[in-house]
Design a protein around this motif. Structure first.
Motif, PDB file in Angstrom:
ATOM      1  N   ILE A  68      -5.154   9.536   9.639  1.00  0.00           N
ATOM      2  CA  ILE A  68      -4.603  10.567  10.514  1.00  0.00           C
ATOM      3  C   ILE A  68      -3.226  10.133  10.974  1.00  0.00           C
ATOM      4  O   ILE A  68      -3.061   9.079  11.588  1.00  0.00           O
ATOM      5  N   HIS A 116      -9.620  13.407   5.403  1.00  0.00           N
ATOM      6  CA  HIS A 116     -10.963  12.968   5.760  1.00  0.00           C
ATOM      7  C   HIS A 116     -11.861  12.934   4.531  1.00  0.00           C
ATOM      8  O   HIS A 116     -11.848  13.849   3.716  1.00  0.00           O
ATOM      9  N   TRP A 163      -4.321  15.095   8.686  1.00  0.00           N
ATOM     10  CA  TRP A 163      -5.600  14.389   8.626  1.00  0.00           C
ATOM     11  C   TRP A 163      -6.187  14.492   7.231  1.00  0.00           C
ATOM     12  O   TRP A 163      -6.386  15.582   6.714  1.00  0.00           O
ATOM     13  N   MET A 176      -0.492  16.789  13.678  1.00  0.00           N
ATOM     14  CA  MET A 176      -1.462  15.905  13.056  1.00  0.00           C
ATOM     15  C   MET A 176      -1.614  16.264  11.579  1.00  0.00           C
ATOM     16  O   MET A 176      -1.721  17.438  11.235  1.00  0.00           O
ATOM     17  N   ASP A 215     -10.906   7.913   7.042  1.00  0.00           N
ATOM     18  CA  ASP A 215      -9.958   8.856   7.629  1.00  0.00           C
ATOM     19  C   ASP A 215      -8.576   8.232   7.651  1.00  0.00           C
ATOM     20  O   ASP A 215      -8.433   7.025   7.840  1.00  0.00           O
ATOM     21  N   SER A 235      -8.302  17.839   3.807  1.00  0.00           N
ATOM     22  CA  SER A 235      -7.021  17.482   4.417  1.00  0.00           C
ATOM     23  C   SER A 235      -6.598  18.683   5.234  1.00  0.00           C
ATOM     24  O   SER A 235      -6.817  19.823   4.811  1.00  0.00           O
TER      25      SER A 235
END
Length: 191
Positions: free
Chosen positions: A71, A64, A62, A60, A69, A42
């Motif tokens: 986002i 992952h 995110w 952002m 994902d 993250s």
């Protein structure tokens, strides 16, 4: 009594300065695993996007993992703009006003930000300071950390890592493709 206040004030000032120094922040970072072993992460980042006719700055968040994902994109002041979701069923772009767009490929949905599809799987590698096996012109520092590469037609430059340790993660990277330039300033990592 004056000397007590002077000593107390000096000690307090030293503590405050030490807490604000970049050195203190570097020491607080946890040890990082070898970047090749990282499968999920993250991050929080600021993104500057420059392309012909426009320039934007967004935030952002995110999360992952393998083929998954999430986002979140927000304006500079924190107002939510959109969310991109990707999983085994495909990808979804959901804007703050409720507009929803679906695609088999998240790369195409990222083009809503950049006018050019972004390779999300490659972006996950690049954010970690890694490149694909097909990368060319790869340059590394003495600790074998990635500095520059051309990967899948994109130029990647990592100008700063979070600290000086060999397994440190990138803190500032730029990617370019044709006339598109993206600068990613990563503020926080979680592994």
């Amino acid at each position: 009594m004056k000397s007590f206040y002077r000593i107390f004030s000096t000690a307090l000032l030293c503590v405050l300065l030490a807490a604000c120094s970049p050195q203190a922040a570097k020491q607080d970072l946890p040890a990082r695993p070898q970047r090749e072993s990282i499968q999920r992460f993250s991050l929080e980042a600021r993104i500057a996007i420059r392309q012909p006719g426009s320039s934007n700055t967004i935030r952002m968040n995110w999360e992952h993992a393998h083929n998954t994902d999430l986002i979140g994109f927000a304006g500079p002041l924190g107002n939510q703009l959109a969310e991109l979701q990707r999983d085994s069923l495909g990808a979804r772009w959901i804007s703050a006003d409720g507009e929803r767009q679906e695609a088999r490929d998240a790369d195409q949905l990222l083009a809503r930000l950049t006018d050019t599809p972004l390779p999300l799987d490659s972006l996950a590698l690049w954010a970690l300071g890694r490149v694909s096996d097909r990368a060319e012109n790869v340059q590394r520092d003495p600790d074998n950390r990635l500095l520059l590469a051309t990967d899948m037609g994109w130029t990647l430059r990592i100008s700063r890592y979070e600290n000086d340790t060999p397994n440190a993660l990138p803190a500032m990277l730029e990617i370019e493709h044709d006339t598109l330039r993206i600068r990613l300033a990563i503020e926080a990592w979680q592994l």
